[in-house]
Design a protein around this motif. Structure first.
Motif, PDB file in Angstrom:
ATOM      1  N   LEU A 134       0.803  -1.224   0.000  1.00 22.95           N
ATOM      2  CA  LEU A 134       0.000   0.000   0.000  1.00 22.95           C
ATOM      3  C   LEU A 134       0.835   1.273   0.000  1.00 22.95           C
ATOM      4  CD1 LEU A 134      -2.850  -0.854   2.564  1.00 22.95           C
ATOM      5  CD2 LEU A 134      -3.021  -0.768   0.078  1.00 22.95           C
ATOM      6  N   LEU A 163      -1.743   1.682  -7.933  1.00 24.56           N
ATOM      7  CA  LEU A 163      -2.957   1.319  -7.197  1.00 24.56           C
ATOM      8  C   LEU A 163      -3.935   2.487  -7.172  1.00 24.56           C
ATOM      9  CD1 LEU A 163      -4.538  -0.676  -5.428  1.00 24.56           C
ATOM     10  CD2 LEU A 163      -3.256   0.188  -3.454  1.00 24.56           C
ATOM     11  N   LYS A 164      -5.119   2.274  -7.742  1.00 26.14           N
ATOM     12  CA  LYS A 164      -6.116   3.335  -7.833  1.00 26.14           C
ATOM     13  C   LYS A 164      -7.337   3.089  -6.946  1.00 26.14           C
ATOM     14  CE  LYS A 164      -3.560   5.355 -10.822  1.00 26.14           C
ATOM     15  NZ  LYS A 164      -2.723   6.493 -10.373  1.00 26.14           N
ATOM     16  N   ARG A 165      -7.588   1.841  -6.558  1.00 27.94           N
ATOM     17  CA  ARG A 165      -8.772   1.553  -5.742  1.00 27.94           C
ATOM     18  C   ARG A 165      -8.516   0.305  -4.903  1.00 27.94           C
ATOM     19  NH1 ARG A 165     -13.360   1.749  -9.367  1.00 27.94           N
ATOM     20  NH2 ARG A 165     -13.293   3.951  -8.770  1.00 27.94           N
ATOM     21  N   ILE A 174      -6.598   2.151   4.703  1.00 23.43           N
ATOM     22  CA  ILE A 174      -6.761   2.461   3.277  1.00 23.43           C
ATOM     23  C   ILE A 174      -6.985   3.956   3.086  1.00 23.43           C
ATOM     24  CG2 ILE A 174      -8.173   2.077   1.221  1.00 23.43           C
ATOM     25  CD1 ILE A 174      -8.904  -0.698   2.475  1.00 23.43           C
ATOM     26  N   TYR A 187      -6.206   6.107  -0.767  1.00 28.31           N
ATOM     27  CA  TYR A 187      -6.776   5.375  -1.901  1.00 28.31           C
ATOM     28  C   TYR A 187      -8.304   5.429  -1.890  1.00 28.31           C
ATOM     29  CZ  TYR A 187      -2.078   3.416  -2.276  1.00 28.31           C
ATOM     30  OH  TYR A 187      -0.721   3.253  -2.397  1.00 28.31           O
ATOM     31  N   ASP A 188      -8.883   5.381  -3.086  1.00 24.42           N
ATOM     32  CA  ASP A 188     -10.332   5.235  -3.217  1.00 24.42           C
ATOM     33  C   ASP A 188     -10.709   3.858  -2.683  1.00 24.42           C
ATOM     34  OD1 ASP A 188     -12.978   5.975  -4.403  1.00 24.42           O
ATOM     35  OD2 ASP A 188     -12.570   4.186  -5.578  1.00 24.42           O
TER      36      ASP A 188
END
Length: 198
Positions: free
Chosen positions: A100, A106-108, A130, A135-136
């Motif tokens: 992470l 990494l978008k979601r 998160i 992040y979304d």
């Protein structure tokens, strides 16, 4: 969109093993036995794409799958298994944090919770984590076929209150058994991130 192709790429232990092709990544995370592998297999129409571990809580790998030759679906290790030692829990934490932290691709992150139960302290921590990394996040409540319509509504209230979700935060109920709403879920999870849309 339609998922036409899904291929296993690699089970990574260290960061240098992650794919470096700059494709967008969508990660799935949740407690052991929440139905993460079943959800991934349902969405991709592959019975054994994501393998179910015979020993919950033992997996320490970050699994990458290539979808439609366009983006990666990332299967993170399951957490919260009661029989796992403190050392193993720390190992899980390092593995997930390593992925992470600063992962530009990494978008979601899709956080899975069990629709039949109130989210656990581990679920709350994961959701907070998160959000902390920016992040979304989308919540998917699994095993929804086990609940009546009335209980589904109650479950939604409990999940939203426990995770402190707003009405704008995305929460979907899904059953890998009935697959009801699968196409809608695929569109909501992937459509705005995929470049090759059918």
């Amino acid at each position: 969109m339609r998922i036409k192709q899904s291929d296993f790429i690699i089970s990574a232990v260290q960061r240098h093993q992650y794919p470096i092709d700059n494709r967008v990544e969508i990660a799935f995370v949740g407690r052991s036995n929440v139905g993460k592998s079943s959800l991934i297999n349902s969405l991709t129409n592959r019975k054994k794409l994501a393998k179910v571990s015979q020993t919950p809580g033992k997996t320490r790998l970050v699994n990458f799958f290539l979808i439609n030759n366009d983006f990666h679906l990332v299967d993170l290790p399951g957490y919260g298994y009661a029989k796992v030692s403190k050392k193993e829990k720390e190992s899980w934490g390092r593995t997930v944090e390593m992925y992470l932290t600063g992962r530009e691709e990494l978008k979601r992150v899709v956080l899975l919770v069990d629709s039949r139960h109130k989210p656990t302290e581990d679920d709350i921590l994961m959701h907070t984590w998160i959000k902390h990394f920016g992040y979304d996040v989308t919540i998917v409540a699994t095993k929804s076929d086990k609940l009546t319509k009335n209980n589904l509504k109650k479950s939604e209230v409990i999940i939203r209150e426990t995770l402190k979700l707003t009405q704008e935060d995305k929460l979907y109920f899904f059953s890998s058994l009935t697959k009801k709403g699968k196409d809608e879920l695929i569109d909501n999870l992937f459509l705005d991130l995929a470049t090759d849309i059918d």
